[in-house]
Every structure is written in structure tokens, then in C-alpha cells.
Design a protein around this motif. Structure first.
Motif, PDB file in Angstrom:
ATOM      1  N   ARG A 201      30.605  80.767  15.771  1.00 50.45           N
ATOM      2  CA  ARG A 201      31.937  80.145  15.787  1.00 50.45           C
ATOM      3  C   ARG A 201      32.126  79.146  14.637  1.00 50.45           C
ATOM      4  N   GLU A 202      31.075  78.904  13.844  1.00 48.86           N
ATOM      5  CA  GLU A 202      31.114  77.955  12.722  1.00 48.86           C
ATOM      6  C   GLU A 202      31.610  76.580  13.195  1.00 48.86           C
ATOM      7  N   PRO A 203      30.845  75.933  14.083  1.00 46.33           N
ATOM      8  CA  PRO A 203      31.293  74.671  14.694  1.00 46.33           C
ATOM      9  C   PRO A 203      31.245  73.496  13.716  1.00 46.33           C
ATOM     10  N   ILE A 204      32.036  72.477  14.001  1.00 46.40           N
ATOM     11  CA  ILE A 204      32.002  71.205  13.285  1.00 46.40           C
ATOM     12  C   ILE A 204      31.366  70.169  14.216  1.00 46.40           C
ATOM     13  N   ILE A 205      30.293  69.530  13.761  1.00 44.86           N
ATOM     14  CA  ILE A 205      29.627  68.492  14.554  1.00 44.86           C
ATOM     15  C   ILE A 205      30.184  67.137  14.119  1.00 44.86           C
ATOM     16  N   PRO A 206      30.880  66.420  14.983  1.00 49.40           N
ATOM     17  CA  PRO A 206      31.476  65.139  14.578  1.00 49.40           C
ATOM     18  C   PRO A 206      30.410  64.078  14.328  1.00 49.40           C
ATOM     19  N   GLY A 207      30.677  63.183  13.381  1.00 44.95           N
ATOM     20  CA  GLY A 207      29.759  62.089  13.096  1.00 44.95           C
ATOM     21  C   GLY A 207      29.757  61.733  11.621  1.00 44.95           C
ATOM     22  N   ASP A 208      29.326  60.514  11.337  1.00 39.78           N
ATOM     23  CA  ASP A 208      29.233  60.061   9.949  1.00 39.78           C
ATOM     24  C   ASP A 208      27.949  60.535   9.284  1.00 39.78           C
ATOM     25  N   PHE A 209      26.935  60.849  10.092  1.00 41.59           N
ATOM     26  CA  PHE A 209      25.651  61.308   9.545  1.00 41.59           C
ATOM     27  C   PHE A 209      24.942  62.161  10.593  1.00 41.59           C
ATOM     28  N   LEU A 210      24.018  63.005  10.122  1.00 39.28           N
ATOM     29  CA  LEU A 210      23.176  63.822  10.986  1.00 39.28           C
ATOM     30  C   LEU A 210      21.726  63.684  10.513  1.00 39.28           C
ATOM     31  N   LEU A 211      20.834  63.357  11.437  1.00 40.87           N
ATOM     32  CA  LEU A 211      19.398  63.277  11.158  1.00 40.87           C
ATOM     33  C   LEU A 211      18.728  64.506  11.765  1.00 40.87           C
ATOM     34  N   LEU A 212      18.181  65.392  10.941  1.00 44.50           N
ATOM     35  CA  LEU A 212      17.520  66.601  11.436  1.00 44.50           C
ATOM     36  C   LEU A 212      16.011  66.405  11.369  1.00 44.50           C
ATOM     37  N   ASP A 213      15.381  66.325  12.525  1.00 47.20           N
ATOM     38  CA  ASP A 213      13.933  66.103  12.606  1.00 47.20           C
ATOM     39  C   ASP A 213      13.180  67.435  12.565  1.00 47.20           C
ATOM     40  N   GLU A 214      11.905  67.384  12.149  1.00 46.73           N
ATOM     41  CA  GLU A 214      11.062  68.580  12.030  1.00 46.73           C
ATOM     42  C   GLU A 214      11.795  69.661  11.232  1.00 46.73           C
ATOM     43  N   ALA A 215      12.407  69.240  10.137  1.00 48.05           N
ATOM     44  CA  ALA A 215      13.258  70.147   9.360  1.00 48.05           C
ATOM     45  C   ALA A 215      12.479  71.288   8.729  1.00 48.05           C
ATOM     46  N   GLN A 216      11.160  71.135   8.619  1.00 46.86           N
ATOM     47  CA  GLN A 216      10.366  72.209   8.008  1.00 46.86           C
ATOM     48  C   GLN A 216      10.234  73.417   8.934  1.00 46.86           C
ATOM     49  N   ASP A 217      10.565  73.263  10.193  1.00 47.93           N
ATOM     50  CA  ASP A 217      10.447  74.363  11.152  1.00 47.93           C
ATOM     51  C   ASP A 217      11.794  74.660  11.814  1.00 47.93           C
ATOM     52  N   ALA A 228      26.464  73.415   7.053  1.00 47.57           N
ATOM     53  CA  ALA A 228      27.928  73.510   7.007  1.00 47.57           C
ATOM     54  C   ALA A 228      28.608  72.175   7.279  1.00 47.57           C
ATOM     55  N   GLN A 229      27.835  71.142   7.686  1.00 48.02           N
ATOM     56  CA  GLN A 229      28.430  69.836   7.988  1.00 48.02           C
ATOM     57  C   GLN A 229      28.474  68.919   6.769  1.00 48.02           C
ATOM     58  N   ARG A 230      27.995  69.399   5.626  1.00 46.87           N
ATOM     59  CA  ARG A 230      27.863  68.550   4.437  1.00 46.87           C
ATOM     60  C   ARG A 230      29.187  67.934   3.996  1.00 46.87           C
ATOM     61  N   ASP A 231      30.286  68.619   4.215  1.00 45.17           N
ATOM     62  CA  ASP A 231      31.580  68.125   3.709  1.00 45.17           C
ATOM     63  C   ASP A 231      32.041  66.833   4.377  1.00 45.17           C
ATOM     64  N   HIS A 232      31.579  66.581   5.604  1.00 42.71           N
ATOM     65  CA  HIS A 232      32.086  65.399   6.308  1.00 42.71           C
ATOM     66  C   HIS A 232      31.010  64.425   6.770  1.00 42.71           C
ATOM     67  N   ALA A 233      29.715  64.805   6.643  1.00 39.36           N
ATOM     68  CA  ALA A 233      28.658  63.940   7.174  1.00 39.36           C
ATOM     69  C   ALA A 233      27.508  63.809   6.171  1.00 39.36           C
ATOM     70  N   GLN A 234      26.852  62.644   6.170  1.00 40.05           N
ATOM     71  CA  GLN A 234      25.631  62.455   5.392  1.00 40.05           C
ATOM     72  C   GLN A 234      24.503  63.205   6.103  1.00 40.05           C
ATOM     73  N   LEU A 235      23.835  64.099   5.379  1.00 43.20           N
ATOM     74  CA  LEU A 235      22.763  64.907   5.965  1.00 43.20           C
ATOM     75  C   LEU A 235      21.418  64.329   5.563  1.00 43.20           C
ATOM     76  N   VAL A 236      20.558  64.137   6.564  1.00 43.54           N
ATOM     77  CA  VAL A 236      19.217  63.606   6.325  1.00 43.54           C
ATOM     78  C   VAL A 236      18.211  64.547   6.980  1.00 43.54           C
ATOM     79  N   LEU A 237      17.341  65.138   6.169  1.00 45.34           N
ATOM     80  CA  LEU A 237      16.302  66.030   6.658  1.00 45.34           C
ATOM     81  C   LEU A 237      14.976  65.289   6.640  1.00 45.34           C
ATOM     82  N   VAL A 238      14.271  65.316   7.760  1.00 47.78           N
ATOM     83  CA  VAL A 238      12.990  64.620   7.875  1.00 47.78           C
ATOM     84  C   VAL A 238      11.951  65.597   8.406  1.00 47.78           C
ATOM     85  N   GLY A 239      10.791  65.609   7.784  1.00 45.28           N
ATOM     86  CA  GLY A 239       9.726  66.497   8.231  1.00 45.28           C
ATOM     87  C   GLY A 239       8.606  66.537   7.216  1.00 45.28           C
TER      88      GLY A 239
END
Length: 555
Positions: A201-217, A228-239
Motif C-alpha cells: 500500500r506504500e504507507p506513510i509513517i508519520p514523524g519527524d525522524f525514524l530510528l531503524l535498529d539492527e539495520a544490517q538484518d 520511502a519515508q525520506r521525503d518527510h522524516a530524518q532517517l537514522v540506521l543503526v547496526g
């Protein structure tokens, strides 16, 4: 509150600036503490966002330490709220055997189709069709395709897989169509199904930022939604890219190549400098973007450990070997994750040994025990099953099942046996690496002494080795990985700095061995002398040997 390290402070500063971030966090380097720092920084900035955890337990722990401005959960939780709740009735439906579901999809009972030398029966077809749907749901693809059909043991060759896919795909597509109905259907509705529907459905996740944990897996389906959330939120990948060990189930390291500022956490608070040096050998082989620094306040010793707190194995079969060994040594043994997976494998072996076919996905294509033994002994793809075959032939399946029934809870056990996959994220005071970790095959070329030269190290195997060696806090016995001491890649220094006899010297220091060498197997039992197999790993002191290198998951 502890004073943050310079690396943690740099991460907080970069997060405050609002740019996309990739934080490579090595083993034991305070990843959770750093994430909490970022969450509290967002609170001070009056920003709201979301922390996406690897599983519910991690998300629950984060809820206790993160401010309320940061919602903590999993991708599945987001998908359930948006889509999954409509299918709650189907998820609560009674479980039934896969072959019964297959029959409802049109795979008739008694069906048997020849694929190469194997007879694929209705149970194998049903299992493979349902597994195909699961693999599709973990992917970023919009349609079910041939590459979603899983290979089956005993029919791994490409022509056989092509034939298998032709048989399976019509039923897999029929199963996916069945799953679209919220209130009726024959296929049991699983969590991965609504996650895929949500992603499509190509959803939009509301928020100013997203922290994705264990991003390597991260599964490609989650990666697709997250990116797909890059246009509206700061993306942070941690892993930790070096711990990307779930590729066999569709996961992908989304940190590598991500367009964002690259940061790292390299000081480990889990172990001392000696173990950091061992970890760095594997990080060098992997080509990881970080090297670890051990805590000067901690002392971690690399030596023989006769009675370790944990024994880490390459495979489920290797774990079974270690469980039997430790029980015979009268130790109270726990198995990480419980013994059901090994018991199911032992019951499947019992069925084959008794002349009956089994529905176990590892062994379902074999009609007799003799057929499985031949596959394990002579087919390189099946060599990791050889310890199971020899255990059954020596002890019998009933003895194995009785042994597994004697397992203790971890709280009261003297030793925990675990696969390296299950050990990820955990730590123990003392750890021994089991004998079933496999070195690379020898090359056809020979060195000046006439001995075969060891082949290159498989990167996936190096990642798993890195995970395994970084689980110890105080003492590590590299045991089954001691072949690295004599491998050219085992010295992380540049080639022009390596003395010619460095590997031999280190072999003497550590008591390890490599391809073509004599080595002491550190099994926790009395020392034995074993010959390294052609696969490049020490032979098992109990006569149980695993041959050719395999990159399969923890079977």
C-alpha cells in the motif's frame, strides 16, 4: 549518567543537525545507550518520531528508557494497526498440517513427482508452496516469482530448482490469492502476510525522524517502506554491517550504500583489548568499515576453556553433538531457544531410520536413511548433516531424544549450548567456539612445503565467526575457529609487514591449527590430536566430522 564517549557525542551532534545518519555500532559498543541519547536529544528539540526495533522484546525494553515523544515498536506492529487487525479471525484459526492446506489448494494426497533422483511428494510440495509465499512476503517484489521458491535439501542444483519452481508456483500464487480474504480462506494467516499487504500500500509513517535498529538484518520489505519515508522524516540506521548474518532468510544489509552521514561506535564496553584484536581479524577479512577498541578497564583472556559458560555452534546439528558431549560429561546443559528444533530433527531421523518418510523440511526429500547417509557422505551440499548421521548410527535416535529430554533451563544450567545465530545480542563470561565452524576448502595450488594452500574465506562465514567471538566478556576459546591462526588472512597487517613465520608462531601461542596442520581440538573434553579435514577444519575427537564448507543457516 555516564559521560558519553567522543563517538557518542558526535552521533548526538549529527542527529541534532537533522541529516540522514548511518551509525555502525560494533559488538558491545553501547548501541542502546546511544539510541537513548538520540531519543532524549529529540525530546529537547521538541521533535516526535519512532524507533523501529528488531523484535517486540527490544521494543519493550526501549519503551522503559526512551522519552514518550519517541514511539517504540516493530514494523509488524505498524502493519498490524493499519492492515493486520482486519485478519485477526484468520490468525486465530486452528493450526493444521501443511499437507492439509496443500490439499485444500489442490495438491492431492498421494501426489509424487520426480525431480531428478528425488520423489517430491504432496507434503514436500505443500511445504514449498507455503514457504514460497513467506519468502515473497519478506521481499520487496510485487509479484510471486521463481526466485521465491526455496531450494530443497537433495535438489539444490539449478536445473532441479527450475523444475521444482514450475511445480510450486501455481499453488503459491493460489495461496496468496486465498490470503486476500479477511473472513474466509484455507491458508493460515501469518504476521508476514499482513506486513507485505501493508508494504504494497506504500504507507506513510508519520514523524519527524525514524530510528531503524539492527539495520544490517532488515528484510527488503521493511527496507522498502523505510526508505520511502525520506521525503518527510530524518532517517537514522543503526547496526553493525559485520553482523549481517540473516541473508539466508531474505534479510539485507541496508546500511551499506545508504545515502547518509557515516558514523561509528568502536569502543567496546563488553571485553578487553585482547578480544578486540581477535574480533578485528574477522572485521578485516569482512572488509568492515570499523575496527574495535577493547576497554582498558577489562581483561579478556584468549585461552583454552575446559568448562565454558557457553558453547557456540555453527549449526543445529553441531549443537546436538555438543549437547550429547556435555551431558556425557555430567554437566547440566541448556540449549538456547529450547530443544524443540533439535528434537524435531531427531524425530525426523527416527522416521527415516525406521523406513518412513518424514515431513521435516530438512529431510523430506529422502526416502530412506541410507539415501540420507549417502547424501551426507558424498554430496558437498550435505556434509553438514554428517555429524547427525554418525550420531544416529552410533547412539540411535531414541538415545538422542532421551538426551534432549534431559536439558535444563538456562537459569540452573552449568553450560548453555547455542548456535551463533541465536547467540547474537547475547554475552557470557566464558565462551568456547565449537568444532563445527568450517574453514575454507584447500586450493589446487601448493606452497613451497608442498602443502595445499587454503582457499579464500567465505564472507558470510567470517561474519558469523565475528558474532561468535564477540560474545565473551572474560575468556574466549576460539576452538573450532583456530584454523584462522594458520590462514594467510588471519594476520590483519599489510602483506609487506608480515614475517614469514608469524602464522606458525601464533599457532604455537594459541594452540590452534589450520589447513594441513596438526591441531589440538579444544572441546572441553580431554585434549585429542586430530587431523584437519580437506574442508579445512579440525576433525571431531568423537569421530564426528563435518566436511565441505557450507553457507547454510543454523540447521
Amino acid at each position: 549518567m555516564n559521560i558519553p564517549t567522543a563517538e557518542q557525542a558526535a552521533a548526538a551532534d549529527a542527529f541534532r543537525a537533522g541529516s540522514p545518519l548511518v551509525i555502525q555500532a560494533g559488538a558491545g559498543t553501547g548501541k542502546t545507550t546511544t539510541l537513548a541519547m538520540l531519543a532524549h536529544e529529540a525530546q529537547r528539540q521538541r521533535r516526535q518520531g519512532r524507533y523501529i526495533a528488531f523484535n517486540r522484546a527490544i521494543a519493550r525494553d526501549a519503551t522503559r528508557t526512551f522519552p514518550t515523544e519517541v514511539a517504540c515498536g516493530t514494523a509488524h506492529a505498524l502493519a498490524y494497526t493499519a492492515v493486520g487487525r482486519r485478519y485477526a479471525a484468520r490468525m486465530n484459526a486452528p493450526r493444521q498440517s501443511g499437507w492439509r492446506t496443500g490439499a485444500a489448494l489442490g495438491i492431492e494426497d498421494g501426489t509424487s513427482v520426480r525431480v531428478g533422483t528425488r520423489n517430491v511428494n504432496n507434503k514436500a510440495l505443500s511445504y514449498t508452496a507455503l514457504r514460497t509465499v513467506t519468502r515473497f512476503c519478506q521481499s520487496a517484489d510485487r509479484e510471486i516469482a521463481r526466485h521465491h521458491v526455496p531450494p530443497l535439501r537433495g535438489a539444490e542444483a539449478e536445473p532441479l530448482h527450475e523444475q521444482l519452481a514450475g511445480l510450486v508456483l501455481p499453488y503459491a500464487r493460489k495461496a496468496w490469492a486465498d490470503l486476500q480474504h479477511p473472513d474466509r480462506g484455507v491458508v493460515r494467516f501469518e504476521h508476514d502476510h499482513y506486513l507485505k499487504m501493508w508494504a504494497l500500500r506504500e504507507p506513510i509513517i508519520p514523524g519527524d525522524f525514524l530510528l531503524l535498529d539492527e539495520a544490517q538484518d532488515t528484510n527488503p520489505v521493511v527496507e522498502q517502506v523505510f526508505a520511502a519515508q525520506r521525503d518527510h522524516a530524518q532517517l537514522v540506521l543503526v547496526g553493525d554491517s559485520a553482523q549481517a548474518i540473516y541473508g539466508w532468510r531474505g534479510a539485507r544489509d541496508v546500511m551499506t550504500g545508504f545515502d547518509g552521514r557515516q558514523l561509528s561506535l568502536s569502543r567496546s564496553f563488553r571485553f578487553g583489548p585482547a578480544l578486540a584484536a581477535e574480533a578485528n581479524r574477522w572485521l578485516t577479512i569482512i572488509g568492515a568499515p570499523i575496527r574495535l577498541t577493547g576497554s582498558p578497564l577489562l581483561e579478556t583472556e584468549l585461552s583454552t576453556v575446559r568448562e565454558p559458560q557457553a558453547i557456540l555452534c555453527r549449526s543445529n546439528v553441531g549443537a546436538m553433538v555438543e549437547v550429547i558431549r556435555q551431558l556425557e560429561a555430567d554437566r547440566r546443559v541448556a540449549l538456547a531457544g529450547g530443544g524443540e528444533a533439535l528434537s524435531a530433527l531427531a524425530r525426523a531421523a527416527h522416521d527415516l531410520d525406521a523406513g518412513r518418510r518424514t515431513s521435516h523440511p530438512e529431510l523430506m526429500l529422502f526416502e530412506t536413511w541410507a539415501e540420507l547417509r549417502e547424501y551426507a557422505e558424498f554430496d558437498p551440499a550435505g556434509r553438514d548433516l554428517l555429524p547427525l548421521v554418525e550420531l544416529v548410527d552410533e547412539h540411535g535416535t531414541q538415545a538422542l531424544l532421551r538426551a534432549l529430554a534431559r536439558l535444563s533451563p538456562e537459569e540452573t544450567a552449568e553450560v548453555t549450548v547455542s548456535t551463533a545465530h541465536r547467540a547474537k545480542g547475547r554475552e557470557w563470561e566464558s565462551v568456547r567456539i565449537a568444532d563445527d565452524f568450517t574453514g575454507p576448502d584447500d586450493l589446487d595450488e601448493h606452497g613451497e612445503d608442498g602443502a595445499p594452500l587454503p582457499g579464500p574465506i567465505d564472507i558470510d562465514e567470517a561474519r558469523l565467526a565475528y558474532v561468535a567471538v564477540t560474545r565473551a566478556r572474560s575468556r574466549l576459546d576460539i576452538g573450532g575457529l583456530s584454523w584462522i591462526n594458520a590462514h594467510p588472512a588471519g594476520d590483519p597487517r599489510p602483506a609487506d609487514e608480515k614475517p614469514t613465520e608469524r602464522a606458525d608462531a601464533r599457532d604455537r601461542d594459541h594452540g590452534g591449527g589450520g589447513a594441513g596442520a596438526r591441531t589440538e581440538c579444544r572441546s572441553g573434553a580431554p585434549p585429542v590430536t586430530a587431523r584437519v579435514t580437506p574442508a579445512g577444519r579440525p576433525g571431531d575427537p568423537a569421530g564426528v566430522t563435518a566436511g565441505a564448507r557450507t553457507t547454510r543457516r543454523d540447521r
